[in-house]
Design a protein around this motif. Structure first.
Motif, PDB file in Angstrom:
ATOM      1  N   GLU A  33       0.901  -1.560   0.068  1.00 31.21           N
ATOM      2  CA  GLU A  33       0.032   0.070   0.046  1.00 31.21           C
ATOM      3  C   GLU A  33       0.986   1.102   0.064  1.00 31.21           C
ATOM      4  O   GLU A  33       1.953   1.347   0.824  1.00 31.21           O
ATOM      5  N   ARG A  34       0.642   2.312  -1.077  1.00 29.75           N
ATOM      6  CA  ARG A  34       1.421   3.458  -0.832  1.00 29.75           C
ATOM      7  C   ARG A  34       0.911   4.276   0.231  1.00 29.75           C
ATOM      8  O   ARG A  34       2.074   5.024   0.642  1.00 29.75           O
ATOM      9  N   SER A 134       4.831   2.864  -2.344  1.00 27.33           N
ATOM     10  CA  SER A 134       4.364   2.888  -3.647  1.00 27.33           C
ATOM     11  C   SER A 134       4.898   2.120  -4.647  1.00 27.33           C
ATOM     12  O   SER A 134       6.006   1.955  -4.726  1.00 27.33           O
ATOM     13  N   GLU A 367     -20.230  12.601  -1.488  1.00 27.52           N
ATOM     14  CA  GLU A 367     -20.308  11.361  -0.615  1.00 27.52           C
ATOM     15  C   GLU A 367     -19.787  10.282  -1.371  1.00 27.52           C
ATOM     16  O   GLU A 367     -19.782   9.476  -0.652  1.00 27.52           O
ATOM     17  N   GLU A 398     -12.062  -1.101  -8.628  1.00 30.83           N
ATOM     18  CA  GLU A 398     -12.394  -0.003  -9.427  1.00 30.83           C
ATOM     19  C   GLU A 398     -11.352   0.021 -10.485  1.00 30.83           C
ATOM     20  O   GLU A 398     -11.660   0.733 -11.517  1.00 30.83           O
ATOM     21  N   PHE A 409     -23.354   0.059  -4.382  1.00 36.63           N
ATOM     22  CA  PHE A 409     -23.063  -0.858  -5.428  1.00 36.63           C
ATOM     23  C   PHE A 409     -21.475  -0.658  -5.848  1.00 36.63           C
ATOM     24  O   PHE A 409     -21.095  -1.685  -6.321  1.00 36.63           O
TER      25      PHE A 409
HETATM   26  C1  LIG Z   1     -15.595  10.274  -1.218  1.00 38.98           C
HETATM   27  C2  LIG Z   1     -15.706   8.819  -1.934  1.00 38.98           C
HETATM   28  C3  LIG Z   1     -16.864   8.272  -1.135  1.00 38.98           C
HETATM   29  C4  LIG Z   1     -17.466   7.277  -1.463  1.00 38.98           C
HETATM   30  N1  LIG Z   1     -18.455   6.427  -0.744  1.00 38.98           N
HETATM   31  C5  LIG Z   1     -18.794   5.192  -1.262  1.00 38.98           C
HETATM   32  C6  LIG Z   1     -20.019   4.290  -0.685  1.00 38.98           C
HETATM   33  O1  LIG Z   1     -20.522   5.065   0.370  1.00 38.98           O
HETATM   34  N2  LIG Z   1     -20.323   3.288  -1.064  1.00 38.98           N
HETATM   35  C7  LIG Z   1     -19.693   2.685  -2.262  1.00 38.98           C
HETATM   36  O2  LIG Z   1     -20.026   1.663  -2.713  1.00 38.98           O
HETATM   37  N3  LIG Z   1     -18.794   3.315  -2.867  1.00 38.98           N
HETATM   38  C8  LIG Z   1     -18.530   4.499  -2.555  1.00 38.98           C
HETATM   39  N4  LIG Z   1     -17.234   5.197  -3.040  1.00 38.98           N
HETATM   40  C9  LIG Z   1     -16.611   4.190  -4.110  1.00 38.98           C
HETATM   41  C10 LIG Z   1     -15.737   3.497  -3.494  1.00 38.98           C
HETATM   42  O3  LIG Z   1     -14.978   3.911  -2.483  1.00 38.98           O
HETATM   43  C11 LIG Z   1     -14.899   2.551  -4.603  1.00 38.98           C
HETATM   44  O4  LIG Z   1     -15.545   2.244  -5.636  1.00 38.98           O
HETATM   45  C12 LIG Z   1     -14.033   1.585  -3.754  1.00 38.98           C
HETATM   46  O5  LIG Z   1     -13.169   2.209  -2.742  1.00 38.98           O
HETATM   47  C13 LIG Z   1     -13.126   0.916  -4.884  1.00 38.98           C
HETATM   48  O6  LIG Z   1     -12.208   0.045  -4.051  1.00 38.98           O
HETATM   49  P1  LIG Z   1     -10.739  -0.472  -4.509  1.00 38.98           P
HETATM   50  O7  LIG Z   1     -10.191  -1.150  -3.593  1.00 38.98           O
HETATM   51  O8  LIG Z   1     -10.758  -1.054  -5.834  1.00 38.98           O
HETATM   52  O9  LIG Z   1     -10.033   0.972  -4.852  1.00 38.98           O
HETATM   53  P2  LIG Z   1      -9.479   1.954  -3.649  1.00 38.98           P
HETATM   54  O10 LIG Z   1     -10.587   2.159  -2.567  1.00 38.98           O
HETATM   55  O11 LIG Z   1      -9.323   3.338  -4.441  1.00 38.98           O
HETATM   56  O12 LIG Z   1      -8.272   1.360  -3.221  1.00 38.98           O
HETATM   57  C14 LIG Z   1      -6.994   1.546  -4.053  1.00 38.98           C
HETATM   58  C15 LIG Z   1      -5.720   1.362  -2.916  1.00 38.98           C
HETATM   59  O13 LIG Z   1      -4.772   1.028  -3.642  1.00 38.98           O
HETATM   60  C16 LIG Z   1      -3.517   2.016  -3.386  1.00 38.98           C
HETATM   61  N5  LIG Z   1      -2.726   2.422  -4.491  1.00 38.98           N
HETATM   62  C17 LIG Z   1      -3.056   3.051  -5.416  1.00 38.98           C
HETATM   63  N6  LIG Z   1      -1.743   3.069  -6.454  1.00 38.98           N
HETATM   64  C18 LIG Z   1      -0.806   2.321  -5.632  1.00 38.98           C
HETATM   65  C19 LIG Z   1       0.598   2.143  -5.901  1.00 38.98           C
HETATM   66  N7  LIG Z   1       0.899   2.720  -6.757  1.00 38.98           N
HETATM   67  N8  LIG Z   1       1.217   1.558  -4.896  1.00 38.98           N
HETATM   68  C20 LIG Z   1       0.606   0.981  -3.998  1.00 38.98           C
HETATM   69  N9  LIG Z   1      -0.514   1.376  -3.602  1.00 38.98           N
HETATM   70  C21 LIG Z   1      -1.285   2.003  -4.482  1.00 38.98           C
HETATM   71  C22 LIG Z   1      -4.365   3.362  -2.880  1.00 38.98           C
HETATM   72  O14 LIG Z   1      -3.888   4.080  -2.162  1.00 38.98           O
HETATM   73  C23 LIG Z   1      -5.628   2.901  -2.249  1.00 38.98           C
HETATM   74  O15 LIG Z   1      -5.471   2.473  -0.779  1.00 38.98           O
HETATM   75  C24 LIG Z   1     -16.802   6.361  -2.657  1.00 38.98           C
HETATM   76  C25 LIG Z   1     -15.846   7.068  -3.374  1.00 38.98           C
HETATM   77  C26 LIG Z   1     -15.173   8.305  -2.923  1.00 38.98           C
HETATM   78  C27 LIG Z   1     -14.276   8.949  -3.664  1.00 38.98           C
END
Ligand SMILES: Cc1cc2nc3c(=O)[nH]c(=O)nc-3n(C[C@H](O)[C@H](O)[C@H](O)COP(=O)(O)OP(=O)(O)OC[C@H]3O[C@@H](n4cnc5c(N)ncnc54)[C@H](O)[C@@H]3O)c2cc1C
Length: 431
Positions: A33-34, A134, A367, A398, A409
């Motif tokens: 994790e970065r 990172s 939100e 994502e 969702f």
């Molecule tokens: C303000 C906000 C509110 C939200 N609220 C909701 C909600 O209530 N309900 C809902 O369903 N969705 C919500 N979402 C959407 C949801 O947060 C995302 O769809 C979800 O977090 C995606 O998860 P993920 O693990 O794919 O990506 P992320 O949660 O973005 O996690 C990616 C991780 O990878 C790390 N990373 C990135 N690049 C590197 C690298 N080069 N080296 C090491 N680590 C790295 C990042 O630091 C991060 O910790 C919200 C989004 C935002 C921005």
């Protein structure tokens, strides 16, 4: 050498790590994790309450909330759906509640509850989290000259690591997408989804906070026809795809609320193509259309002739909105129904059911916001979330070209992808 390295400690990364370690405690697993902590988006999600999932437990209904991913997620949701997410948290002592609109939150109303649960599971299962690390690159390297067996080499700002399997969960990070492009993957260009509409219009200025149920259509306007139709064609959209019904909230800068956000998600690519300059038509009384409302207004005029139009409560509309629409039809505060001309009646009918607004730009919905775009879904095997181009490379969350409307969702996509990728990886380590 790790059995599995997970790049990205967000919702998908943590969830996958837990399921891998639970399925096979012997595997050596780490998250890279970065950030200092990870789970940053979980923390701010749902306005700090974390909308964990949605109370829609039928996969066929659930997929309808994904403008990108609707077809591909059907199989995965049959394997792991919102009910499984609820069970996961409840088995770990986290009670979730359902709000009237179906959104599910921890009963504590605090995203910290979800973070604490995920972190304590990671600790209990002995998964290592390499923080402040990172990722700057990763590549497949061959262990022998014959190129029979390969492993993954990952470079971070703190050092290099090797692993037999790689799960990439870095969300919408353009640098990681670039690296994947170099490995042959197609990246669908990212554009924002879930945004509110900027509108400057006398009919809504001064009535922010008003919320009502409405039908909203994106329509073409004079002078923009060619661009509008070219964009429709480019994204194979019909006008009916750009229509929605739902709560609409008038804000200081324009319009928001579930109805608008849904439209922003379904129209994300199309509206980006229009540079966020377009026209919407709002029907404030969706059970009427222009023709039927005229008859209704005519009846009111006959029955309520002595009353002033402004003070008559004839529809289920917020008072401030009714006043604004009445005034926009050229009807004054003192005008009684009996005084209203045919033209004024027609104008009022138009304002109520065909009210057009020019949108000029967008604003972030605080939100929840997500990015449309990411790894092309054709390049992922949805039975395992493994890359079809690079064996032992997996994706979840994502980073792939899936996004949803607001309501929990987007997290469900992360939980489902992470769970299935975890099972796929565990199976791969045994073969
Ligand atoms: C303000 C906000 C509110 C939200 N609220 C909701 C909600 O209530 N309900 C809902 O369903 N969705 C919500 N979402 C959407 C949801 O947060 C995302 O769809 C979800 O977090 C995606 O998860 P993920 O693990 O794919 O990506 P992320 O949660 O973005 O996690 C990616 C991780 O990878 C790390 N990373 C990135 N690049 C590197 C690298 N080069 N080296 C090491 N680590 C790295 C990042 O630091 C991060 O910790 C919200 C989004 C935002 C921005």
């Amino acid at each position: 050498m790790y059995d599995v390295l997970i790049l990205g400690g967000g919702a998908a990364g943590f969830y996958a790590a837990i399921h891998i370690a639970e399925a096979d405690p012997q595997l050596k697993v780490a998250i890279i994790e970065r950030g200092k902590e990870g789970l940053g988006k979980v923390k701010v999600s749902g306005g700090g309450r974390c909308n964990v999932t949605h109370a829609e437990f039928d996969p066929r209904e659930l997929v309808k909330n994904y403008p990108r991913g609707e077809k591909e997620l059907l199989g995965p949701f049959h394997t792991y759906c919102s009910g499984d997410t609820v069970a996961f948290f409840e088995e770990r002592g986290i009670a979730l509640k359902i709000e009237p609109d179906g959104r599910m939150f921890p009963t504590t109303n605090s995203s910290q509850t979800i973070i604490d649960c995920l972190v304590s599971e990671i600790d209990r299962l002995g998964v290592k989290v390499l923080r402040n690390s990172s990722v700057t690159g990763f590549a497949k390297v061959f262990e022998d000259e014959n190129q029979d067996s390969s492993i993954w080499s990952v470079e971070t700002i703190r050092g290099a690591y090797n692993a037999k399997n790689l799960l990439v969960c870095t969300g919408s990070n353009p640098k990681i997408w670039e690296m994947l492009k170099k490995m042959g993957h197609t990246i669908v260009p990212p554009v924002p989804s879930l945004f509110t509409f900027n509108i400057k219009d006398d009919r809504i200025s001064g009535i922010s906070g008003v919320s009502t149920y409405a039908r909203i259509n994106i329509v073409s306007s004079k002078g923009h026809l060619d661009k509008f139709h070219a964009a429709l064609k480019k994204y194979s959209l019909q006008l009916s795809d750009l229509e929605t019904e739902g709560p609409l909230l008038i804000t200081h800068w324009g319009m928001s609320g579930p109805g608008i956000l849904r439209l922003s998600a379904w129209g994300a690519l199309f509206l980006n193509e229009l540079d966020y300059k377009f026209t919407i038509r709002v029907n404030w009384l969706p059970s009427y259309y222009e023709g039927s409302i005229i008859n209704k207004l005519q009846q009111i005029k006959e029955l309520e002739g002595k009353k002033t139009v402004l003070r008559t409560k004839c529809f289920d509309l917020p008072k401030r909105l009714w006043s604004s629409l009445v005034k926009a039809s050229g009807i004054t505060e003192a005008d009684k129904w009996a005084d209203i001309t045919k033209v004024q009646l027609q104008d009022l009918a138009k304002e109520l059911t065909e009210c057009q607004f020019r949108v000029d730009g967008k604003s972030t919905f605080k939100e929840e916001f997500v990015t449309a775009g990411g790894i092309d879904l054709k390049e992922i095997n949805f039975k395992t979330y493994e890359s079809k181009l690079n064996p032992s490379l997996y994706f979840a969350g994502e980073i792939i070209n899936v996004d949803a409307i607001t309501g929990g969702f987007n997290f469900q996509n992360a939980w489902t992808g992470a769970y299935i990728a975890a099972q796929g990886i565990v199976k791969n380590t045994k073969s």
